[in-house]
Design an enzyme around this catalytic site. Structure first.
Site, mmCIF file in Angstrom:
data_model
loop_
_atom_site.group_PDB
_atom_site.id
_atom_site.type_symbol
_atom_site.label_atom_id
_atom_site.label_comp_id
_atom_site.label_asym_id
_atom_site.label_seq_id
_atom_site.Cartn_x
_atom_site.Cartn_y
_atom_site.Cartn_z
ATOM 1 N N TRP A 159 0.840 -1.193 0.000
ATOM 2 C CA TRP A 159 0.000 0.000 0.000
ATOM 3 C C TRP A 159 0.877 1.245 0.000
ATOM 4 O O TRP A 159 1.147 1.818 1.056
ATOM 5 C CB TRP A 159 -0.908 0.000 1.232
ATOM 6 C CG TRP A 159 -1.860 -1.141 1.260
ATOM 7 C CD1 TRP A 159 -3.058 -1.206 0.621
ATOM 8 C CD2 TRP A 159 -1.727 -2.382 1.969
ATOM 9 N NE1 TRP A 159 -3.667 -2.417 0.885
ATOM 10 C CE2 TRP A 159 -2.878 -3.146 1.690
ATOM 11 C CE3 TRP A 159 -0.736 -2.921 2.794
ATOM 12 C CZ2 TRP A 159 -3.064 -4.427 2.226
ATOM 13 C CZ3 TRP A 159 -0.931 -4.182 3.320
ATOM 14 C CH2 TRP A 159 -2.090 -4.928 3.026
ATOM 15 N N HIS A 181 -7.020 2.017 1.566
ATOM 16 C CA HIS A 181 -8.088 1.037 1.323
ATOM 17 C C HIS A 181 -9.233 1.392 2.265
ATOM 18 O O HIS A 181 -9.103 2.270 3.101
ATOM 19 C CB HIS A 181 -7.602 -0.400 1.542
ATOM 20 C CG HIS A 181 -6.822 -0.599 2.808
ATOM 21 N ND1 HIS A 181 -6.165 -1.757 3.132
ATOM 22 C CD2 HIS A 181 -6.585 0.223 3.862
ATOM 23 C CE1 HIS A 181 -5.568 -1.639 4.303
ATOM 24 N NE2 HIS A 181 -5.810 -0.449 4.771
ATOM 25 N N ARG A 207 -3.577 5.921 -3.550
ATOM 26 C CA ARG A 207 -2.265 5.259 -3.480
ATOM 27 C C ARG A 207 -1.220 6.158 -4.116
ATOM 28 O O ARG A 207 -1.514 6.860 -5.096
ATOM 29 C CB ARG A 207 -2.259 3.921 -4.246
ATOM 30 C CG ARG A 207 -3.214 2.894 -3.738
ATOM 31 C CD ARG A 207 -2.628 1.987 -2.681
ATOM 32 N NE ARG A 207 -3.681 1.181 -2.069
ATOM 33 C CZ ARG A 207 -4.060 -0.020 -2.505
ATOM 34 N NH1 ARG A 207 -3.450 -0.559 -3.534
ATOM 35 N NH2 ARG A 207 -5.019 -0.680 -1.903
ATOM 36 N N GLN A 221 -13.272 1.776 -3.440
ATOM 37 C CA GLN A 221 -13.332 0.383 -3.008
ATOM 38 C C GLN A 221 -14.669 0.146 -2.346
ATOM 39 O O GLN A 221 -15.273 1.065 -1.801
ATOM 40 C CB GLN A 221 -12.244 0.105 -1.968
ATOM 41 C CG GLN A 221 -10.980 -0.475 -2.540
ATOM 42 C CD GLN A 221 -10.067 -1.019 -1.460
ATOM 43 O OE1 GLN A 221 -10.320 -0.873 -0.273
ATOM 44 N NE2 GLN A 221 -8.988 -1.643 -1.882
ATOM 45 N N VAL A 264 -6.193 -10.685 7.423
ATOM 46 C CA VAL A 264 -7.026 -11.887 7.351
ATOM 47 C C VAL A 264 -6.139 -13.125 7.420
ATOM 48 O O VAL A 264 -4.960 -13.082 7.098
ATOM 49 C CB VAL A 264 -7.879 -11.932 6.053
ATOM 50 C CG1 VAL A 264 -8.962 -10.886 6.073
ATOM 51 C CG2 VAL A 264 -7.008 -11.816 4.825
ATOM 52 N N ALA A 320 -13.851 -10.788 5.857
ATOM 53 C CA ALA A 320 -13.799 -9.464 5.244
ATOM 54 C C ALA A 320 -13.500 -9.643 3.765
ATOM 55 O O ALA A 320 -12.955 -10.666 3.355
ATOM 56 C CB ALA A 320 -12.716 -8.619 5.900
#
Ligand code: ZN
Lengths: 352, 808
Positions: A159, A181, A207, A221, A264, A320
């Protein structure tokens, strides 16, 4: 006298007939009707004048006059019908050019990103998700640290960040950034709510990235989060599969492959089978011949993320996911350059 | 990372076609693309040696060459002038697929008799192999090209292109990829040999290691090899490095790079004689300490950057790059071989701050296990002895201040079921997938049964990313594949409703504006200072915009405090597109700075109309959009939101001073509308005379929007009566006042202005307003007298209030 009265009556009939036949339009016809059959018309006058006819002839005269009246009325109606038919047939020559464009109605249009975001959120809303938004300028804490991405973690390379020249920490590092994000809303939603949670988060991200046909420094997003007791990867699979089928068609197939996002575990990305070529075209512009199109990243919420917001990972679990509406719009509409979205060329915008 | 297939095959048999292999690796989380070698189609073409050359019995310019391709010797006719005995060449047997050197088309080599002599193949030129255009002679290979090797393997750059996620640093190595391949295809991958002959003199007599920063360096190993001869690496080694994308340097450095590519552990070779007082010190840099790396660049360092030093001076920037003062040279005879474990975060910060990211630093920053360092050093020492000769001293100096505890994790059947939703991945799926224990063993985990429904597992030394049970579960799932996980609908409680009235209002307003014929735009939140200046959005009394610390460009440097600049730029561009004319809006955020806090992100909607009303009509031209078009849009939108808006004369830098209105709701200013100031029209190069503009702050508006935007009002079915009235009013009297007065009569249902006239026939300073009034009562049919009475009393009071008189 009598003969003369009868003769007058016949002359009147002949004149009326001649004039009626000469009437060529509705106005002349009406004038004729008033002149002969109207309340003070000539035929009416003849009938009114029957008193002057000798009594023995009145019956015959009355019958003759009435006969003429009825005949003229019938002739009038026939003539009227004739004229109407004529007028209607004349309509054919009163034609317009039906190929001229319709008188335009200037309708406005939504931006394609808005359209696709609404479509995505609408599908999830029908599955019981709430739509929430968060700040576009964020703290490092929410954008990274709460998501199991500490300072100096190599995963931060994923990122590239635009920092805001404002707040700094004790080490002199910036603490405010343009969110990279929509995932910071995971932490924000969980901090202020208790499970069960089902949200989707649309919004703008940024970004530090040179732009080209597939990369933009600003994009949108849609992030999603589900947390409750007993939520498993099998639920993730079903939810996202349903979503993909509703967005891209009921016969879509989906595929999950292992991927890595620090917030995650396990992490996956989801592909759908190519709706353009079905994997049969090696030169396909959509799937590049692989037959599969990656559309989102997803995974089971990392226990550290749950712990960071005070949830007990032994009690609750969740999943997610995140996707780019521009990418989905590009796939759906066949747009080949992401830079078109925010250049606001009216020739682009008017197409949606 | 480039992983040559020929190298990968050293560790694991490649049972799958490369494309399939790449796909399987990708599905398991290692994103892989197969890049075929350019020569993959040759068939039977081998590295050969010309063992004998003879004259052709029947032709002067042809010769007979006897070529060995290992087990086989063949004789061919050759016309190339540059062929010589002893050469290594590319030899094609019959059946090889080559390029016809005359036509340039593909051909398959057949058996041939040339001038009466049978030719059993061909010695190839570059052009015949499709490698280049040279056909003046045959392709001559290096003298050490291995005879009998398929040329495809020898020359091939067929490789897997691997993009690892940051957690899988182990796959930045050929061996790491081989282990993944092994796990996927069910083939064990043995550890390469680490043995080499050691001398009698202990390494401790040559070097001592002292770690002053154990939190930044958990292990430091040093081997010493004396008497090496520095020179070019053997061909096979150079070839491999090149195939993997690295430049060969010399036989010692190449050996360390080879092992880095093989194991993923960066190593460094020092010239032992440059290590003063036989001591390696691992320490933090001192503030402002200067150090020149071997690329000749001098850096100014700060703690906690880590240095490898001797007691007198620094000799390497740990984990990033060696020093110019201690690098290997042709004169080097004794080598100190370093293999260490550095703190990844510190290496990453150092490399970022010095803008010096290297093959070494990208591996260290992902975090390496200290056991890996111990193996790689032996592997590299073994290789240096082979490539550069010399003799290794006995043992290896090993500073290992605090070996961590073994990383033992529990994987339970219930944990797997809870996270994945099925126990099948733990138990295995008959005929499709093995159980978790077997999958983990194939990945190199040590696995022990812990009761009936659980395993105790220890990750292999090359994995740094396995810390919790969920990580272990993912290992099983990614190898077995997510196709084997069932899909289950979400069950359980529905969540509480979260409302966001501001977002909902913004979306509603967008819809209403679209209904009003406006086109939505979305522009960049980051804009140039110039755009802000042009839109008069900066300056005294206006918020100072936030700046990006690392802007991508001058045009994307500031967080917008206004939508105006972008909107007008978009409009200018739209007007240049035939036929011109546009009605656009944006609904988005502006960012108003707040001290020591995130900025106030306000939802603003702004719109602009330019061109002519009914622009697209083909019948006739129409009037240009003006103030009242913008006002009409605003009125309609606010009315549909159930709001009663009022408009007052106002000022705004952007707008025409006489044609600007403040929009108020409940006495609160919620926005502004008007026609653009002519100077602004010029600044933005708007090619029209008039631009109508409006802007509404949704944050201010939102609390005033009623929960119920529509309330049904009963309507009277009784007949109504219309009266038209032309009024003569002073030019200074706003029409809005007259209208409000007329509307404010209990019997008046509706007031519509149908004509406004200024000019000829009117007294100076007066204008005429014509209204149609609709009278209606809820109580009964109004008589003409009642209407007339109401009308005259209304006009009397209107005259008293505004001076309006009936126009004669
Ligand atoms: Zn396709």
């Amino acid at each position: 006298m009598t003969t003369s009265a009868f003769a007058d009556l016949n002359a009147l009939r002949d004149a009326a007939t001649r004039e009626l036949d000469a009437a060529v339009d509705a106005a002349a016809l009406e004038a004729w009707r008033v002149a002969y059959l109207g309340r003070s018309g000539k035929i009416t006058g003849v009938l009114r004048g029957i008193a002057a006819v000798p009594a023995d002839q009145r019956r015959v005269f009355g019958a003759a006059a009435n006969e003429i009246k009825v005949a003229l009325e019938q002739r009038f109606e026939a003539r009227q019908a004739d004229l109407e038919r004529g007028a209607l047939s004349a309509l054919a020559s009163d034609a317009i050019d039906i190929t001229l464009p319709g008188r335009p109605v200037d309708m406005g249009r939504l931006h394609p990103t808005t359209i696709v975001i609404r479509e995505i959120c609408g599908i999830f809303q029908s599955m019981g998700f709430q739509v929430v938004e968060g700040p576009e300028v964020e703290w490092d804490k929410y954008n990274f640290e709460a998501l199991n991405i500490p300072k100096d973690h190599p995963a931060r390379d994923k990122w590239d960040t635009i920092w805001v020249d404002a707040n700094k920490d004790v080490e002199g590092r910036f603490t405010t950034l343009l969110r990279t994000h929509n995932s910071p809303m995971q932490a924000r939603v969980m901090e202020t709510n208790q499970p069960p949670i089902r949200v989707v988060v649309p919004g703008k991200c940024f970004r530090y990235e040179a732009t080209d046909a597939t990369h933009e420094s600003q994009f949108f997003q849609v992030e999603g989060l589900v947390v409750d007791e007993g939520v498993s990867f099998a639920n993730l699979k079903h939810t996202l599969y349903e979503f993909a089928r509703r967005l891209f068609g009921g016969d879509r197939k989906v595929r999950f492959r292992c991927d890595f996002f620090p917030f995650v575990e396990p992490g996956v990305d989801m592909s759908i089978d190519c709706f353009k070529c079905g994997g049969r075209d090696p030169a396909c512009r959509i799937c590049r011949g692989s037959g599969w199109i990656e559309i989102m990243g997803a995974g089971m919420v990392h226990p550290n993320v749950l712990r960071n917001v005070g949830y007990d990972p032994a009690r609750v679990s969740g999943f997610a996911f995140g996707m780019g509406p521009e990418r989905i719009a590009m796939l759906k509409y066949g747009i080949d350059d992401i830079r078109l979205f925010y250049a606001n060329d009216i020739r682009f915008l008017r197409q949606f | 990372m480039k992983v040559p297939l020929s190298w990968l095959a050293d560790y694991v048999p490649l049972k799958l076609p490369p494309v399939e292999l790449a796909h399987r690796l990708t599905m398991a989380g290692i994103e892989t693309t197969f890049v075929p070698g350019k020569d993959a189609e040759w068939g039977p073409v081998y590295v050969g040696e010309v063992v004998r050359l003879e004259k052709h019995p029947n032709a002067d310019r042809l010769r007979l060459a006897t070529v060995s391709i290992g087990g086989e010797t063949l004789r061919v006719v050759c016309g190339a002038p540059n062929i010589a005995q002893g050469q290594r060449i590319a030899f094609a047997k019959t059946g090889a697929r080559l390029t016809d050197s005359h036509t340039g088309t593909p051909m398959t080599l057949g058996a041939a008799k040339i001038r009466g002599v049978e030719s059993q193949g061909m010695v190839c030129s570059e052009r015949e192999l499709g490698l280049g255009n040279d056909h003046d002679g045959i392709l001559v290979l290096p003298p050490n090209a291995p005879i009998g090797t398929p040329l495809a393997d020898y020359l091939s750059d067929a490789h897997l292109d691997i993009e690892v996620t940051t957690n899988r640093g182990d796959c930045l190595s050929v061996l790491g990829v081989a282990r993944e391949v092994g796990a996927i295809t069910g083939v064990p991958v043995p550890e390469p040999s680490l043995d080499y002959p050691e001398g009698t003199e202990p390494v401790s007599s040559a070097v001592r290691v002292q770690i002053d920063a154990p939190d930044l360096c958990s292990r430091y190993l040093a081997a010493v090899i004396k008497g090496v001869k520095v020179g070019p690496s053997p061909e096979w080694l150079q070839q491999r490095l090149k195939q993997a994308g690295l430049r060969p340097i010399n036989n010692v450095v190449d050996a360390t790079n080879y092992v880095m590519l093989e194991y993923g552990q960066p190593l460094h070779a020092f010239d032992l004689r440059q290590v003063r007082r036989d001591t390696i010190v691992v320490r933090q840099a001192r503030p402002g300490e200067r150090f020149t790396t071997l690329d000749g660049v001098e850096h100014t360092l700060q703690p906690p950057m880590l240095l490898i030093a001797d007691p007198e001076r620094a000799i390497a920037l740990a984990g990033v790059m060696g020093g110019a003062n201690s690098e290997m040279t042709e004169a080097t005879t004794d080598v100190l071989l370093e293999s260490a474990t550095f703190n990844g975060i510190n290496i990453r910060r150092t490399a970022q701050q010095l803008k010096l990211r290297t093959e070494a630093s990208t591996r260290f920053e992902k975090g390496l296990q200290s056991e890996l360092a111990g193996r790689a050093v032996r592997r590299a020492a073994r290789l240096i002895l082979r490539t550069a000769g010399g003799a290794a001293m006995r043992g290896i100096a090993d500073a290992f201040p605090a070996a961590g505890p073994a990383n033992r994790l529990r994987l339970s059947r219930s944990g797997m079921t809870r996270l994945i939703g099925t126990a099948a991945l733990f138990d295995g799926i008959p005929g499709r997938a093995p159980g978790a224990g077997e999958v983990l063993r194939a990945l190199g985990f040590a696995v022990q049964q812990a009761g009936h429904d659980a395993l105790t597992v220890t990750p292999p030394y090359w994995r740094s990313d396995i810390a919790i049970e969920e990580d272990v579960i993912e290992e099983v799932a990614r190898i077995v594949g997510y196709d084997n996980v069932p899909a289950e609908p979400l069950a359980g409680r529905m969540p509480a409703t979260l409302t966001q009235p501001l977002r909902e209002l913004r979306e509603r307003v967008k819809d209403l504006l679209v209904d009003a014929g406006m086109q939505e735009t979305i522009s960049y939140s980051l804009i140039g200072h110039r755009t802000l200046e042009q839109a008069l959005a900066v300056g005294p009394g206006k918020p100072e915009p936030l700046r990006a610390a690392n802007p991508l460009s001058r045009e994307q440097e500031y967080l917008r405090t206004s939508l105006r600049g972008n909107l007008l730029r978009t409009l200018a561009a739209a007007l240049r597109v035939p036929p011109g004319g546009a009605r656009i809006f944006e609904a988005g955020r502006v960012y108003i700075p707040r001290a020591e806090d995130l900025p106030d992100e306000r939802e603003i909607v702004a719109g602009a109309l330019a061109g002519t009303r009914g622009d697209s009509l083909w019948e006739k031209g129409a009037d240009p959009f003006d103030f009242h078009d913008a006002k009409g849009v605003v009125e309609s939108v606010l009315a549909r939101l159930g709001l009663d808006a009022a408009f007052e004369r106002a000022e705004d830098d952007l707008l025409h001073p006489g044609r600007t209105a403040r929009i108020t709701v409940d006495g609160e200013a919620v926005g502004v509308l008007g026609e653009l100031h002519p100077l602004v029209t010029r600044t933005f190069d708007l090619t029209v005379a008039k631009v109508a503009f409006f802007e509404i702050d949704l944050n201010t508006l939102q609390p005033r929007v009623p929960w119920l935007t529509t309330a049904f009002k009963p309507f009277s079915r009784l007949p109504s009566a219309d009266r038209d009235v032309a009024l003569l009013v002073d030019e200074s009297v706003p029409a809005g006042r007259v209208q409000r007065f007329l509307e404010d009569h209990p019997l008046v249902r509706r007031v519509a202005l149908f004509d406004r006239f200024v000019g000829k026939g009117l007294p100076a300073g007066k204008l005429s307003l014509a209204y149609r009034l609709e009278f209606q009562s809820g109580a009964g049919t109004l008589s003409a007298e009642q209407v007339n009475e109401a009308m005259s009393s209304l006009l009397q009071r209107l005259q008293a209030e505004t001076g309006a008189t009936l126009r004669a």
